[in-house]
Design an enzyme around this catalytic site. Structure first.
Site, PDB file in Angstrom:
ATOM      1  CB  CYS A  86     -14.035   1.486   0.559  1.00 13.48           C
ATOM      2  SG  CYS A  86     -13.388   3.160   0.730  1.00 13.48           S
TER       3      CYS A  86
ATOM      4  NE  ARG B  62     -10.551  -5.068   1.056  1.00 11.13           N
ATOM      5  CZ  ARG B  62      -9.720  -4.087   1.376  1.00 11.13           C
ATOM      6  NH1 ARG B  62     -10.180  -2.975   1.930  1.00 11.13           N
ATOM      7  NH2 ARG B  62      -8.419  -4.169   1.109  1.00 11.13           N
TER       8      ARG B  62
ATOM      9  CG  HIS C 274      -8.542   0.319  -2.548  1.00  8.64           C
ATOM     10  ND1 HIS C 274      -7.816  -0.828  -2.241  1.00  8.64           N
ATOM     11  CD2 HIS C 274      -9.111   0.721  -1.366  1.00  8.64           C
ATOM     12  CE1 HIS C 274      -7.938  -1.094  -0.945  1.00  8.64           C
ATOM     13  NE2 HIS C 274      -8.733  -0.176  -0.401  1.00  8.64           N
TER      14      HIS C 274
ATOM     15  NE  ARG D 127      -3.844   0.641   2.039  1.00 12.62           N
ATOM     16  CZ  ARG D 127      -5.040   0.732   2.619  1.00 12.62           C
ATOM     17  NH1 ARG D 127      -5.202   1.492   3.687  1.00 12.62           N
ATOM     18  NH2 ARG D 127      -6.067   0.083   2.128  1.00 12.62           N
TER      19      ARG D 127
ATOM     20  CG  ASP E 257     -13.620   6.601  -0.362  1.00 12.96           C
ATOM     21  OD1 ASP E 257     -13.607   6.462   0.876  1.00 12.96           O
ATOM     22  OD2 ASP E 257     -12.612   6.430  -1.071  1.00 12.96           O
TER      23      ASP E 257
HETATM   24  N1   CP Z   1     -11.206   0.113   2.840  1.00 10.03           N
HETATM   25  C1   CP Z   1      -9.920   0.026   3.233  1.00 10.03           C
HETATM   26  O1   CP Z   1      -9.008  -0.193   2.413  1.00 10.03           O
HETATM   27  O2   CP Z   1      -9.740   0.193   4.568  1.00 10.03           O
HETATM   28  P1   CP Z   1      -8.344   0.362   5.330  1.00 10.03           P
HETATM   29  O3   CP Z   1      -7.763   1.681   4.899  1.00 10.03           O
HETATM   30  O4   CP Z   1      -8.710   0.327   6.775  1.00 10.03           O
HETATM   31  O5   CP Z   1      -7.436  -0.765   4.932  1.00 10.03           O
HETATM   32  N1  NVA Z   2      -9.977   6.916  -0.892  1.00  4.83           N
HETATM   33  C1  NVA Z   2      -9.536   6.482   0.406  1.00  4.83           C
HETATM   34  C2  NVA Z   2      -9.755   5.017   0.563  1.00  4.83           C
HETATM   35  C3  NVA Z   2      -9.379   4.477   1.913  1.00  4.83           C
HETATM   36  C4  NVA Z   2      -9.545   2.992   2.010  1.00  4.83           C
HETATM   37  C5  NVA Z   2      -8.075   6.837   0.601  1.00  4.83           C
HETATM   38  O1  NVA Z   2      -7.297   6.668  -0.340  1.00  4.83           O
HETATM   39  O2  NVA Z   2      -7.713   7.287   1.678  1.00  4.83           O
END
Ligand code: CP
Ligand code: NVA
Length: 303
Positions: free
Chosen positions: A262, A290, A131, A104, A222
């Site tokens: 999400c 997930r 994502h 990530r 989101d």
């Molecule tokens: N939705 C999601 O990716 O959550 P986290 O940022 O908690 O991993």
């Molecule tokens: N769009 C958000 C998603 C988090 C899971 C971010 O990138 O922070």
């Protein structure tokens, strides 16, 4: 799956048939119809996080454990990566210890560079652009609610044209459902991802949330401030204020419409508490999914 590299950096690393098969496998795993407790016996999954996470970290760590393998949480604050060791060297070295790696980070180009230098499967656990793991869970939730076959479904995306929105665009193109986005001026999705989805699928963008949700089976939003955008909070909050998903907006969708997010969510910002905590919300099932969707992904990549 892309046989040459076996990576999952974007949804397009799966063909539409592989994506559908993966969702069906996730359903079987969830129902206990497919048992895979020892399927990845002795295998290790590394997970590099350069941004925070609750769901991604825990679902991958528990998922690999439930398949008989082992997960290692690697924060870039503790890795030499955080002190300037190159992504390429990190990928080459970790490939000699591990069987797969989730990362990530910020730029999509970083995940791609990582994958180019890794000799094990690399999974995109979120970038500023995409994502894809989230979409596996989101599509699984839609599949559970509305049955197999995505054609004929209408999905609305309200708010920021961010990483999750871009992955929804890719999903709509791959699976052939209609996606209607409503985003404020200047906060639309990635222009290339959008252009391809418009060219190859049924996608439209407007500035009007009501127009987007009209006849929708699924209403999605989101956070207005994604990780890394904290300094833009004031401007973003002003631009997005008319884009909150409220009960009135949900009423403009189909009567059986579900709400997805999400997570993490900010009540009173992108969604009202009434909607996210109400009967049309499927956000907890979406979060649970997930785990099941990623177990199917790990089996496909590492099995
Ligand atoms: N939705 C999601 O990716 O959550 P986290 O940022 O908690 O991993
Ligand atoms: N769009 C958000 C998603 C988090 C899971 C971010 O990138 O922070």
């Amino acid at each position: 799956m892309n046989d040459r590299t076996r990576h999952f950096l974007q949804l397009d690393d799966l063909s539409p048939e592989e994506l559908s098969a993966l969702l069906e496998r996730a359903l079987r795993l969830k129902a206990g119809e497919e048992r895979a407790e020892r399927a990845l016996d002795g295998r290790s999954l590394g997970m590099i996080f350069r941004k925070s996470s609750t769901r991604t970290r825990v679902s991958f760590e528990v998922g690999i454990f439930q398949l008989g393998g082992h997960g290692l949480f690697l924060s870039d604050r503790e890795l030499q990566l955080g002190r300037g060791e190159s992504l390429a060297d990190t990928a080459r070295v970790l490939s000699t210890y591990l069987d797969a790696l989730m990362i990530r980070t910020f730029l999509q180009a970083e995940v791609e560079e990582f994958a180019r230098n890794a000799s094990i499967p690399v999974i995109n656990g979120l970038t500023d652009s995409l994502h894809p793991c989230q979409l596996l869970a989101d599509l699984l939730t839609v599949r559970e609610e509305f049955g197999p076959g995505f054609e004929g479904l209408r999905v609305a995306w309200i708010g920021d044209g961010n990483n999750v929105a871009n992955s929804w665009l890719n999903a709509a193109r791959l699976l052939g459902f209609e996606l209607r986005l409503a985003t404020p001026e200047g906060y639309g999705p990635d222009p290339e991802v959008l252009a391809r989805a418009v060219r190859e699928g049924a996608v439209s963008v407007s500035r009007d949330p009501r127009e987007a949700v009209d006849g929708a089976h699924v209403v999605n939003t989101d956070t207005w401030i994604s990780m890394g955008q904290e300094a833009e909070e004031e401007d973003r909050s002003a631009a997005f204020a008319p884009f909150q998903v409220t009960s009135e907006l949900m009423d403009a969708a189909r009567p059986e419409a579900i709400f997805l997010h999400c997570l993490p969510a900010y009540r009173g910002k992108e969604v009202s508490a009434e909607v996210i905590d109400g009967s049309r919300s499927r956000v907890l099932r979406e979060a649970e999914n997930r785990l099941h969707a990623q177990k199917a992904l790990l089996l496909q990549l590492m099995g």
